[in-house]
Design an enzyme around this catalytic site. Structure first.
Site, PDB file in Angstrom:
ATOM      1  N   VAL A  19      10.795 -11.259  -0.830  1.00 45.06           N
ATOM      2  CA  VAL A  19      11.339 -12.588  -0.526  1.00 45.06           C
ATOM      3  C   VAL A  19      10.491 -13.270   0.549  1.00 45.06           C
ATOM      4  O   VAL A  19      10.148 -14.463   0.433  1.00 45.06           O
ATOM      5  CB  VAL A  19      12.821 -12.489  -0.084  1.00 45.06           C
ATOM      6  CG1 VAL A  19      13.304 -13.806   0.514  1.00 45.06           C
ATOM      7  CG2 VAL A  19      13.701 -12.095  -1.267  1.00 45.06           C
ATOM      8  N   GLU A  38      -1.721 -14.942  -4.618  1.00 42.03           N
ATOM      9  CA  GLU A  38      -1.620 -15.301  -6.036  1.00 42.03           C
ATOM     10  C   GLU A  38      -0.285 -14.825  -6.604  1.00 42.03           C
ATOM     11  O   GLU A  38       0.448 -15.582  -7.217  1.00 42.03           O
ATOM     12  CB  GLU A  38      -2.797 -14.673  -6.803  1.00 42.03           C
ATOM     13  CG  GLU A  38      -2.883 -15.083  -8.251  1.00 42.03           C
ATOM     14  CD  GLU A  38      -3.315 -16.529  -8.458  1.00 42.03           C
ATOM     15  OE1 GLU A  38      -3.209 -16.995  -9.603  1.00 42.03           O
ATOM     16  OE2 GLU A  38      -3.737 -17.195  -7.497  1.00 42.03           O
ATOM     17  N   SER A  49       7.497  11.220  -8.821  1.00 40.47           N
ATOM     18  CA  SER A  49       6.227  10.953  -8.122  1.00 40.47           C
ATOM     19  C   SER A  49       6.301  11.371  -6.658  1.00 40.47           C
ATOM     20  O   SER A  49       5.326  11.884  -6.098  1.00 40.47           O
ATOM     21  CB  SER A  49       5.878   9.460  -8.210  1.00 40.47           C
ATOM     22  OG  SER A  49       5.672   9.079  -9.542  1.00 40.47           O
ATOM     23  N   ASP A  70       4.216   5.739   1.362  1.00 35.52           N
ATOM     24  CA  ASP A  70       4.201   4.700   0.323  1.00 35.52           C
ATOM     25  C   ASP A  70       5.387   4.801  -0.632  1.00 35.52           C
ATOM     26  O   ASP A  70       5.289   4.407  -1.791  1.00 35.52           O
ATOM     27  CB  ASP A  70       2.888   4.754  -0.461  1.00 35.52           C
ATOM     28  CG  ASP A  70       2.722   6.052  -1.247  1.00 35.52           C
ATOM     29  OD1 ASP A  70       3.432   7.035  -0.941  1.00 35.52           O
ATOM     30  OD2 ASP A  70       1.885   6.087  -2.164  1.00 35.52           O
ATOM     31  N   SER A 112     -14.896   6.556  -5.240  1.00 33.06           N
ATOM     32  CA  SER A 112     -14.611   6.188  -6.630  1.00 33.06           C
ATOM     33  C   SER A 112     -14.996   4.748  -6.937  1.00 33.06           C
ATOM     34  O   SER A 112     -15.148   4.364  -8.099  1.00 33.06           O
ATOM     35  CB  SER A 112     -13.117   6.364  -6.915  1.00 33.06           C
ATOM     36  OG  SER A 112     -12.354   5.476  -6.112  1.00 33.06           O
ATOM     37  N   HIS A 118      -5.279  -1.666   2.988  1.00 34.16           N
ATOM     38  CA  HIS A 118      -3.992  -0.983   3.106  1.00 34.16           C
ATOM     39  C   HIS A 118      -3.413  -1.167   4.505  1.00 34.16           C
ATOM     40  O   HIS A 118      -4.142  -1.091   5.491  1.00 34.16           O
ATOM     41  CB  HIS A 118      -4.152   0.520   2.844  1.00 34.16           C
ATOM     42  CG  HIS A 118      -4.368   0.859   1.402  1.00 34.16           C
ATOM     43  ND1 HIS A 118      -4.072   2.101   0.872  1.00 34.16           N
ATOM     44  CD2 HIS A 118      -4.844   0.136   0.373  1.00 34.16           C
ATOM     45  CE1 HIS A 118      -4.374   2.111  -0.419  1.00 34.16           C
ATOM     46  NE2 HIS A 118      -4.848   0.940  -0.740  1.00 34.16           N
ATOM     47  N   GLU A 137       4.186   0.710   2.526  1.00 34.99           N
ATOM     48  CA  GLU A 137       2.749   0.470   2.413  1.00 34.99           C
ATOM     49  C   GLU A 137       2.499  -0.864   1.729  1.00 34.99           C
ATOM     50  O   GLU A 137       3.061  -1.149   0.672  1.00 34.99           O
ATOM     51  CB  GLU A 137       2.059   1.579   1.614  1.00 34.99           C
ATOM     52  CG  GLU A 137       0.533   1.391   1.545  1.00 34.99           C
ATOM     53  CD  GLU A 137      -0.162   2.443   0.710  1.00 34.99           C
ATOM     54  OE1 GLU A 137      -0.745   3.361   1.303  1.00 34.99           O
ATOM     55  OE2 GLU A 137      -0.120   2.336  -0.533  1.00 34.99           O
ATOM     56  N   THR A 150      -5.751  -0.616 -11.378  1.00 36.19           N
ATOM     57  CA  THR A 150      -4.688  -0.316 -12.347  1.00 36.19           C
ATOM     58  C   THR A 150      -5.217   0.606 -13.436  1.00 36.19           C
ATOM     59  O   THR A 150      -4.560   1.580 -13.816  1.00 36.19           O
ATOM     60  CB  THR A 150      -4.140  -1.623 -12.965  1.00 36.19           C
ATOM     61  OG1 THR A 150      -3.637  -2.449 -11.908  1.00 36.19           O
ATOM     62  CG2 THR A 150      -3.014  -1.335 -13.951  1.00 36.19           C
TER      63      THR A 150
END
Length: 202
Positions: A19, A38, A49, A70, A112, A118, A137, A150
């Site tokens: 919000v 954006e 997880s 996180d 990678s 972060h 996080e 992703t």
């Protein structure tokens, strides 16, 4: 452990931060200025997880709240690289939470090829039992960085963290291509913003 009770404050953090961040975006739009934000996504980490991460890091269940930072995750996606730092500066100036740590994986990318900014924060949640300080996080990245991350995350899941060397090399090349795209778009940022303003006036 009563997971529903444990995760409730994290869900509250996620909703409140969504919000507030969407409110920041609306203020920029209302003032007819370029919004550095954006879009925003957020989630509470699923129980499997959390358990998998706790096991991998050898974190006892009693320490999850302190050591897994996180569980509440908020992602802020920006158009341009310098928008990321605009958002970071705005977050640093806020007084409604405390910043615990920051990691700039844009200037210091991971091996990678991963790039993102972060920020771990401590956010006060008002519950029926009083105030609770909850870790969350924030990840701030561009559209191109988000697209790459992703897909890398999906491949990591598929290969259980052991991505084949050939695919890993292609991912690193793709990460550089994504960053080059960001840099080229930054060079024509003013033209893009003017085009967007013209489009929204129609």
């Amino acid at each position: 452990m009563n997971w529903e009770e444990f995760l409730a404050p994290y869900a509250q953090v996620v909703e409140e931060l969504k919000v507030k961040l969407k409110g920041m975006r609306k203020q920029f739009v209302h003032e007819s200025r370029h919004s550095p934000i954006e879009f925003i996504t957020a989630r509470v980490k699923p129980i499997p997880s959390i358990l998998e991460k706790a096991e991998r890091r050898q974190v006892p269940l009693t320490n999850i709240a302190e050591e897994i930072q996180d569980i509440a995750g908020i992602r802020v996606v920006c158009q341009f690289v310098d928008d990321i730092y605009t958002v970071v500066n705005m977050l640093q100036s806020r007084s409604d939470f405390t910043i615990i740590s920051e990691k700039d994986y844009i200037n210091e990318k991971k091996r990678s090829g991963y790039r993102s900014y972060h920020m771990t924060i401590q956010y006060p949640v008002e519950t029926i039992h009083g105030r609770k300080l909850v870790l969350a996080e924030l990840q701030i990245r561009t559209l191109a960085m988000n697209f790459w991350a992703t897909n890398e995350h999906s491949l990591n899941y598929k290969y259980e963290g052991r991505i084949p060397v050939e695919i890993e090399k292609r991912l690193q090349l793709a990460a550089e291509a994504a960053f080059n795209l960001d840099e080229e778009m930054s060079k024509i940022k003013n033209e893009i913003q003017e085009a967007n303003r013209m489009f929204h006036r129609l």
